[in-house]
Design a protein around this motif. Structure first.
Motif, PDB file in Angstrom:
ATOM      1  N   SER A  58       0.913  -1.071  -0.531  1.00 14.86           N
ATOM      2  CA  SER A  58       0.550   0.147   0.171  1.00 14.86           C
ATOM      3  C   SER A  58       1.250   1.767   0.253  1.00 14.86           C
ATOM      4  N   VAL A  59       0.396   2.744  -0.315  1.00 11.78           N
ATOM      5  CA  VAL A  59       1.357   3.787  -0.363  1.00 11.78           C
ATOM      6  C   VAL A  59       0.593   4.123   0.367  1.00 11.78           C
ATOM      7  N   GLU A 118       8.006   2.079   2.933  1.00  7.27           N
ATOM      8  CA  GLU A 118       9.271   1.164   3.300  1.00  7.27           C
ATOM      9  C   GLU A 118       8.811  -0.407   3.642  1.00  7.27           C
ATOM     10  N   ASP A 119       9.429  -1.743   2.831  1.00  9.95           N
ATOM     11  CA  ASP A 119       8.705  -2.157   2.920  1.00  9.95           C
ATOM     12  C   ASP A 119      10.226  -3.579   2.452  1.00  9.95           C
ATOM     13  N   GLY A 120      11.573  -3.390   3.376  1.00  7.42           N
ATOM     14  CA  GLY A 120      12.528  -3.913   2.832  1.00  7.42           C
ATOM     15  C   GLY A 120      13.049  -3.034   1.715  1.00  7.42           C
ATOM     16  N   ARG A 121      13.554  -3.712   0.074  1.00  5.48           N
ATOM     17  CA  ARG A 121      14.455  -2.663  -0.385  1.00  5.48           C
ATOM     18  C   ARG A 121      13.276  -1.955  -1.587  1.00  5.48           C
ATOM     19  N   PHE A 122      11.661  -1.806  -0.774  1.00  9.46           N
ATOM     20  CA  PHE A 122      10.711  -1.180  -1.343  1.00  9.46           C
ATOM     21  C   PHE A 122      10.274  -0.017  -1.159  1.00  9.46           C
ATOM     22  N   THR A 123      10.264   1.453  -1.496  1.00  9.00           N
ATOM     23  CA  THR A 123       9.744   2.645  -0.907  1.00  9.00           C
ATOM     24  C   THR A 123       8.353   2.475  -1.811  1.00  9.00           C
ATOM     25  N   ALA A 124       7.638   2.917  -1.293  1.00  9.33           N
ATOM     26  CA  ALA A 124       6.603   3.890  -1.973  1.00  9.33           C
ATOM     27  C   ALA A 124       6.078   5.136  -1.303  1.00  9.33           C
ATOM     28  N   GLN A 125       5.981   6.235  -1.840  1.00 13.52           N
ATOM     29  CA  GLN A 125       5.410   7.249  -1.375  1.00 13.52           C
ATOM     30  C   GLN A 125       4.257   7.588  -2.824  1.00 13.52           C
ATOM     31  N   ILE A 171       2.182   9.052  -7.410  1.00  8.95           N
ATOM     32  CA  ILE A 171       3.051   8.528  -6.804  1.00  8.95           C
ATOM     33  C   ILE A 171       4.147   7.378  -6.697  1.00  8.95           C
ATOM     34  N   SER A 172       4.382   6.750  -6.189  1.00  7.84           N
ATOM     35  CA  SER A 172       5.529   6.500  -6.383  1.00  7.84           C
ATOM     36  C   SER A 172       7.384   5.383  -5.804  1.00  7.84           C
TER      37      SER A 172
END
Lengths: 113, 114
Positions: free
Chosen positions: A49-50, A56-63, A71-72
């Motif tokens: 989800s964003v 952030e979830d481990g190596r993944f970042t959502a903004q 969104i990114s």
């Protein structure tokens, strides 16, 4: 203008690289946002989800940037297993209280050894 | 749990033939959805259901009918198949109260109409 727009790619990146995708949405009333991952010839699965403050979830970042309506998704230290299509998903609650879900067409990522 | 299953996985139809796609979920989800996915178009909602006995039209409902006689099953019917209905069909489901709105998808049905 499409409700949800994504660059289809493909993004070809070497292992270990950092890559970022953007997704723009047209309806300012959009309420919730998600990234799904879809492997070739498979079903989509929720990646994350964003949240407004970013997450952030481990190596993944959502903004989320509500002002600019995008969104990114940032992937650090890319792995071969990250190769997939990443779908942007936007929810809007309509007048009947139902959440209208709109999927983007997806951004294809290919991580190269 | 099997999650969301779809039957059949592949099908080839001739124009004008009819068929029914079956979606089943064993997670006791209230909401169920049928999507089609075409190259460059993304997932588009055909019909959805918020509970047993209720269905509603989505974005592209023409040429399709649905039924939800049991909570765990959602059927998609093609009354008279057309080549434009060649696509990959995904079923999905989710809990009504799930604040994450996560949808769980089936593996898809690849349909070709000749």
């Amino acid at each position: 203008r499409k409700e949800v727009e994504q660059d289809p790619g493909p993004f070809n990146v070497p292992e270990g690289a950092t890559v970022a995708f953007n997704c723009t949405y047209s309806n300012s009333a959009s309420q919730s946002f998600f990234w799904y991952r879809q492997d070739c010839r498979k079903e989509p699965k929720l990646l994350m989800s964003v949240y407004s403050s970013g997450n952030e979830d481990g190596r993944f970042t959502a903004q989320l940037n509500r002002a600019s309506q995008y969104i990114s998704l940032l992937i650090r230290d890319s792995k071969l297993s990250d190769s997939a299509t990443y779908l942007c998903v936007v929810n809007i609650r309509n007048s009947g209280g139902y959440q209208k879900v709109t999927f983007g067409t997806g951004t294809k990522l290919q991580v190269i050894p | 749990n099997a999650g969301v299953t779809q039957t059949p996985k592949f099908r080839v139809l001739k124009t004008g033939q009819s068929m029914t796609l079956l979606c089943a979920q064993d997670m006791n989800h209230e909401y169920m959805y049928w999507y089609r996915q075409d190259p460059g178009m993304g997932l588009r909602l055909i019909h959805y259901s918020v509970g047993e006995g209720t269905t509603a039209k989505g974005e592209v409902p023409d040429g399709y009918n649905v039924s939800r006689l049991k909570k765990q099953n959602f059927l998609l019917g093609l009354e008279s198949a057309a080549p434009s209905q060649t696509s990959v069909y995904f079923c999905a489901s989710r809990f009504r109260q799930d604040s994450s709105y996560e949808q769980y998808f089936g593996p898809g049905t690849r349909l070709t109409v000749t």
